[in-house]
Design a protein around this motif. Sequence first.
Motif, PDB file in Angstrom:
ATOM      1  N   ALA A  18     122.774  90.247 -12.702  1.00 59.73           N
ATOM      2  CA  ALA A  18     122.166  89.161 -13.476  1.00 59.73           C
ATOM      3  C   ALA A  18     123.145  88.453 -14.407  1.00 59.73           C
ATOM      4  N   ALA A  19     124.063  89.193 -15.037  1.00 57.77           N
ATOM      5  CA  ALA A  19     124.986  88.543 -15.968  1.00 57.77           C
ATOM      6  C   ALA A  19     125.855  87.516 -15.252  1.00 57.77           C
ATOM      7  N   LEU A  20     126.239  87.815 -14.014  1.00 54.17           N
ATOM      8  CA  LEU A  20     127.024  86.854 -13.242  1.00 54.17           C
ATOM      9  C   LEU A  20     126.199  85.615 -12.912  1.00 54.17           C
ATOM     10  N   VAL A  21     124.948  85.836 -12.540  1.00 57.01           N
ATOM     11  CA  VAL A  21     124.064  84.717 -12.202  1.00 57.01           C
ATOM     12  C   VAL A  21     123.832  83.833 -13.420  1.00 57.01           C
ATOM     13  N   VAL A  22     123.544  84.447 -14.560  1.00 56.57           N
ATOM     14  CA  VAL A  22     123.294  83.674 -15.783  1.00 56.57           C
ATOM     15  C   VAL A  22     124.552  82.911 -16.200  1.00 56.57           C
ATOM     16  N   ALA A  23     125.705  83.566 -16.120  1.00 53.05           N
ATOM     17  CA  ALA A  23     126.944  82.879 -16.492  1.00 53.05           C
ATOM     18  C   ALA A  23     127.195  81.669 -15.601  1.00 53.05           C
ATOM     19  N   GLN A  24     126.803  81.784 -14.334  1.00 54.45           N
ATOM     20  CA  GLN A  24     126.971  80.660 -13.409  1.00 54.45           C
ATOM     21  C   GLN A  24     125.923  79.579 -13.632  1.00 54.45           C
ATOM     22  N   PHE A  26     123.720  79.047 -16.058  1.00 50.27           N
ATOM     23  CA  PHE A  26     123.582  78.476 -17.403  1.00 50.27           C
ATOM     24  C   PHE A  26     124.832  77.701 -17.826  1.00 50.27           C
ATOM     25  N   GLY A  27     125.815  77.583 -16.942  1.00 54.11           N
ATOM     26  CA  GLY A  27     127.018  76.816 -17.245  1.00 54.11           C
ATOM     27  C   GLY A  27     128.004  77.516 -18.162  1.00 54.11           C
ATOM     28  N   ILE A  28     127.857  78.838 -18.317  1.00 53.33           N
ATOM     29  CA  ILE A  28     128.739  79.571 -19.235  1.00 53.33           C
ATOM     30  C   ILE A  28     130.153  79.668 -18.670  1.00 53.33           C
ATOM     31  N   PHE A  29     130.265  79.978 -17.375  1.00 49.92           N
ATOM     32  CA  PHE A  29     131.593  80.005 -16.768  1.00 49.92           C
ATOM     33  C   PHE A  29     132.298  78.663 -16.968  1.00 49.92           C
ATOM     34  N   ALA A  30     131.576  77.582 -16.702  1.00 52.80           N
ATOM     35  CA  ALA A  30     132.186  76.246 -16.812  1.00 52.80           C
ATOM     36  C   ALA A  30     132.662  75.972 -18.234  1.00 52.80           C
ATOM     37  N   ARG A  31     131.876  76.395 -19.223  1.00 55.41           N
ATOM     38  CA  ARG A  31     132.277  76.171 -20.613  1.00 55.41           C
ATOM     39  C   ARG A  31     133.553  76.923 -20.965  1.00 55.41           C
ATOM     40  N   HIS A  32     133.807  77.996 -20.234  1.00 53.90           N
ATOM     41  CA  HIS A  32     135.023  78.775 -20.475  1.00 53.90           C
ATOM     42  C   HIS A  32     136.154  78.345 -19.536  1.00 53.90           C
ATOM     43  N   GLY A  33     135.990  77.196 -18.903  1.00 56.46           N
ATOM     44  CA  GLY A  33     137.064  76.652 -18.084  1.00 56.46           C
ATOM     45  C   GLY A  33     137.195  77.254 -16.708  1.00 56.46           C
ATOM     46  N   LEU A  34     136.115  77.822 -16.174  1.00 54.64           N
ATOM     47  CA  LEU A  34     136.159  78.489 -14.881  1.00 54.64           C
ATOM     48  C   LEU A  34     135.287  77.766 -13.853  1.00 54.64           C
ATOM     49  N   ARG A  35     135.788  77.661 -12.641  1.00 52.55           N
ATOM     50  CA  ARG A  35     134.972  77.234 -11.494  1.00 52.55           C
ATOM     51  C   ARG A  35     134.744  78.482 -10.646  1.00 52.55           C
ATOM     52  N   ARG A 239     134.712  87.041 -21.492  1.00 48.94           N
ATOM     53  CA  ARG A 239     133.940  86.346 -22.524  1.00 48.94           C
ATOM     54  C   ARG A 239     132.672  85.732 -21.947  1.00 48.94           C
ATOM     55  N   SER A 240     132.767  85.158 -20.760  1.00 45.58           N
ATOM     56  CA  SER A 240     131.599  84.552 -20.125  1.00 45.58           C
ATOM     57  C   SER A 240     130.520  85.593 -19.849  1.00 45.58           C
ATOM     58  N   ILE A 241     130.946  86.747 -19.348  1.00 52.58           N
ATOM     59  CA  ILE A 241     129.984  87.804 -18.998  1.00 52.58           C
ATOM     60  C   ILE A 241     129.293  88.334 -20.243  1.00 52.58           C
ATOM     61  N   VAL A 242     130.034  88.548 -21.309  1.00 54.37           N
ATOM     62  CA  VAL A 242     129.421  89.064 -22.540  1.00 54.37           C
ATOM     63  C   VAL A 242     128.439  88.045 -23.110  1.00 54.37           C
ATOM     64  N   GLU A 243     128.783  86.769 -23.055  1.00 54.34           N
ATOM     65  CA  GLU A 243     127.872  85.734 -23.531  1.00 54.34           C
ATOM     66  C   GLU A 243     126.582  85.715 -22.710  1.00 54.34           C
ATOM     67  N   ALA A 244     126.710  85.845 -21.396  1.00 53.37           N
ATOM     68  CA  ALA A 244     125.533  85.882 -20.525  1.00 53.37           C
ATOM     69  C   ALA A 244     124.715  87.152 -20.756  1.00 53.37           C
ATOM     70  N   ALA A 245     125.403  88.275 -20.941  1.00 55.79           N
ATOM     71  CA  ALA A 245     124.710  89.548 -21.159  1.00 55.79           C
ATOM     72  C   ALA A 245     123.885  89.516 -22.434  1.00 55.79           C
ATOM     73  N   ARG A 246     124.397  88.848 -23.452  1.00 54.46           N
ATOM     74  CA  ARG A 246     123.662  88.741 -24.712  1.00 54.46           C
ATOM     75  C   ARG A 246     122.328  88.021 -24.497  1.00 54.46           C
ATOM     76  N   ASP A 249     119.518  90.286 -22.898  1.00 54.79           N
ATOM     77  CA  ASP A 249     118.864  91.369 -23.618  1.00 54.79           C
ATOM     78  C   ASP A 249     117.706  90.887 -24.486  1.00 54.79           C
ATOM     79  N   SER A 250     117.272  89.647 -24.285  1.00 57.91           N
ATOM     80  CA  SER A 250     116.021  89.188 -24.898  1.00 57.91           C
ATOM     81  C   SER A 250     114.998  89.014 -23.784  1.00 57.91           C
ATOM     82  N   ALA A 251     113.731  89.296 -24.087  1.00 60.95           N
ATOM     83  CA  ALA A 251     112.677  89.151 -23.081  1.00 60.95           C
ATOM     84  C   ALA A 251     112.615  87.713 -22.580  1.00 60.95           C
ATOM     85  N   GLU A 252     112.806  86.749 -23.491  1.00 61.40           N
ATOM     86  CA  GLU A 252     112.771  85.346 -23.091  1.00 61.40           C
ATOM     87  C   GLU A 252     113.896  85.034 -22.112  1.00 61.40           C
ATOM     88  N   GLY A 253     115.098  85.538 -22.416  1.00 57.28           N
ATOM     89  CA  GLY A 253     116.227  85.317 -21.530  1.00 57.28           C
ATOM     90  C   GLY A 253     115.999  85.922 -20.161  1.00 57.28           C
TER      91      GLY A 253
END
Length: 396
Positions: A18-24, A26-35, A239-246, A249-253
């Motif tokens: 899930a953390a990989l999916v969310v990072a992808q 939600f645009g988190i990877f892109a914000r960290h300069g990754l394609r 950094r992207s994975i930790v941001e996505a993992a955070r 860990d919320s029910a809404e997320g």
Amino acid sequence: MPHEMQVSIGYIPLTDCAALVVAQEFGIFARHGLRVRLKRETSWANLRDGIVLGELDAAHMLAPMALAITLGIAAPQRPVITAVGLALNGNAITLAQPLYERLRAMTPDLPGAQLARTLKILIDEDRRARRAPMTFAVVSTVSNHYYQLRHWLRAGGVDPDRDVQLVVVPPPRMVEALRAGKIVGYCVGEPWNSLAARKGVGVPIVSSRELWSNVLEKVLGVREAWARQHPETHLALIRSIVEAARILDSAEGRREAGPLVATHIGVDPAVVELSLLGQVPGLAGPAPDFHVFHRYAANFPWRSHALWFLQQMRLAGQCAPDLDARATAWQVYRPDIYREAMTAMGESIPLLDTGVMGAHAAPWTLPAAPDALQMGPDLFFDGQIFDPERNGLAPE
């Protein structure tokens, strides 16, 4: 920050990708300069080969697998490291409906963690009746699933090497193997336990969280040479994975991520939601810690976990008794790289790389900087304590 670095990441269709999916998504990877290109693999063997052959830059990886590839256990030998965890917990042991009914007819109230005691009685009955040994499945022989299933069997008096047969089945094929009667049970990650229950072919009896609370289950693995060649890209991935993992860990997320994860792994979103919300059929719930993505220092690559995995490899006869476990754990599990990545994010980071495991029955506080971390229980179901120093696996 890397500039539009293309990264290919392999994953297995499991909820804990899930953390990989969310990072992808939600645009988190892109914000960290990754394609990033996420590539779904059909089995752990395919994913392993993708890393070894350089077809994948990184991978959603079984926590013991990075150690195994580095040592050449059930794999071509290639140095692999991990500097970030993807998830704690997330597995369960599921039994075929007929076997479950036989066990419950004898011991209707015995907790699932102790049900192997009854299984031993049935195995002895079957042996006297000259029936074929029972066959259980795991996803890989270098996985928590394999070590957890063996641990559960041994605790009940069942010899995992002589009393039963253990076979490898890729996670997406587990439910069909159970339905077809090729196996009588398995240990696998979600959503394949919930799906067996939904289809009426199996009953989850115990979660990995109950067998060992908050064990590191999946990590991001990369070749050591790739990490040296692309250090900034590696830090950006962490950094992207930790941001996505955070977020997870919320029910809404989790509710927002559920349909996206379901699309990436190819199952009904309702089944994925069950495991994300800790509502796996047959298990005590709801259990919000069935999957843990960020809290309890879930992303920290504990070397004590690596040492425990290496001990299980010894018990299973997979590595030499005189293996330098400390040197291997220190080479493969890289909290130093995690600290470098997290310093810029203001994350609290554990002060030590190893710790005693199995000593906490309740939430506890871990010394960390800049702020202490709140941790969850870490009990083993059979009461064992794993102390790396007392086991002679870590320095005094």
